[in-house]
Motif scaffolding. Structure first.
Motif, PDB file in Angstrom:
ATOM      1  N   ARG A 216       0.834  -1.222   0.000  1.00  0.00           N
ATOM      2  CA  ARG A 216       0.000   0.000   0.000  1.00  0.00           C
ATOM      3  C   ARG A 216       0.857   1.255   0.000  1.00  0.00           C
TER       4      ARG A 216
ATOM      5  N   THR B  74       1.136   3.746  -5.302  1.00  0.00           N
ATOM      6  CA  THR B  74       0.074   4.743  -5.153  1.00  0.00           C
ATOM      7  C   THR B  74      -0.392   5.137  -6.554  1.00  0.00           C
ATOM      8  N   SER B  75      -1.429   5.918  -6.613  1.00  0.00           N
ATOM      9  CA  SER B  75      -1.887   6.379  -7.932  1.00  0.00           C
ATOM     10  C   SER B  75      -0.811   7.221  -8.608  1.00  0.00           C
TER      11      SER B  75
ATOM     12  N   ALA C 190      -4.076  -4.424  -6.816  1.00  0.00           N
ATOM     13  CA  ALA C 190      -4.464  -3.010  -6.834  1.00  0.00           C
ATOM     14  C   ALA C 190      -5.796  -2.814  -6.122  1.00  0.00           C
ATOM     15  N   ARG C 191      -6.735  -3.719  -6.339  1.00  0.00           N
ATOM     16  CA  ARG C 191      -8.033  -3.608  -5.645  1.00  0.00           C
ATOM     17  C   ARG C 191      -7.862  -3.787  -4.140  1.00  0.00           C
TER      18      ARG C 191
ATOM     19  N   GLN D 186      -6.195  -0.708  -2.493  1.00  0.00           N
ATOM     20  CA  GLN D 186      -7.007   0.511  -2.583  1.00  0.00           C
ATOM     21  C   GLN D 186      -8.367   0.339  -1.921  1.00  0.00           C
TER      22      GLN D 186
END
Length: 119
Positions: free
Chosen positions: A37, A41-42, A107-108, A111
Motif C-alpha cells: 500500500r 500509489t496512484s 491493486a483492488r 485501494q
C-alpha cells in the motif's frame, strides 16, 4: 429439478475468490499489505526493481526489529519473487528495465479503503 437456494451463486463466487491472488494477499502477513500500500500509489503505479528491493529490504529491517518472531530467512528479492509467483505483483520489462507493478487484484486490495493513520 432441484431447488436452488439464492445463496448458491454467492457461495460459488466465494469459492472462486478463495482461490484468487486477492484472497491469498489478504491472508498473508499484514506487513506485506502495508508495504504494498505504501509502495504503490496512484502517483507511483510502478517501481523499478532495484528501488523496490532496496525499499523492501529497509522495511524488512523495521519488521524484524519490531517483531522478534518474524521469520527473517528471506530477503527482499526472495519476497518479491514469491509475490510475482503468487500473482500479487507483475515484473514487466519497461524501457529496458524491470519494474514491479501490482496486479489488478492486488491493486483492488491495496485501494480497498483500509484506514490510513492521520486521516
Amino acid at each position: 429439478m432441484r431447488p436452488t437456494h439464492q445463496a448458491s451463486p454467492l457461495w460459488s463466487q466465494t469459492q472462486q475468490f478463495r482461490s484468487s491472488a486477492a484472497w491469498k494477499l489478504l491472508s498473508t502477513a499484514p506487513w506485506a499489505v502495508a508495504f504494498l500500500r505504501a509502495e504503490f500509489t496512484s502517483a507511483k503505479p510502478r517501481v523499478g526493481l532495484e528501488v523496490f528491493h532496496a525499499s523492501l529490504e529497509s522495511f524488512l529491517k523495521v519488521v524484524r526489529s519490531e517483531d522478534p518472531g518474524f521469520n527473517d530467512s528471506m530477503g527482499a528479492a526472495q519476497y518479491a519473487d514469491a509475490w510475482v509467483r503468487n500473482q500479487f505483483l507483475a515484473r514487466p520489462l519497461v524501457d529496458g528495465h524491470f519494474v514491479y507493478e501490482p496486479t489488478a487484484q492486488t491493486a483492488r486490495v491495496i485501494q480497498c479503503g483500509l484506514p490510513v493513520p492521520g486521516q
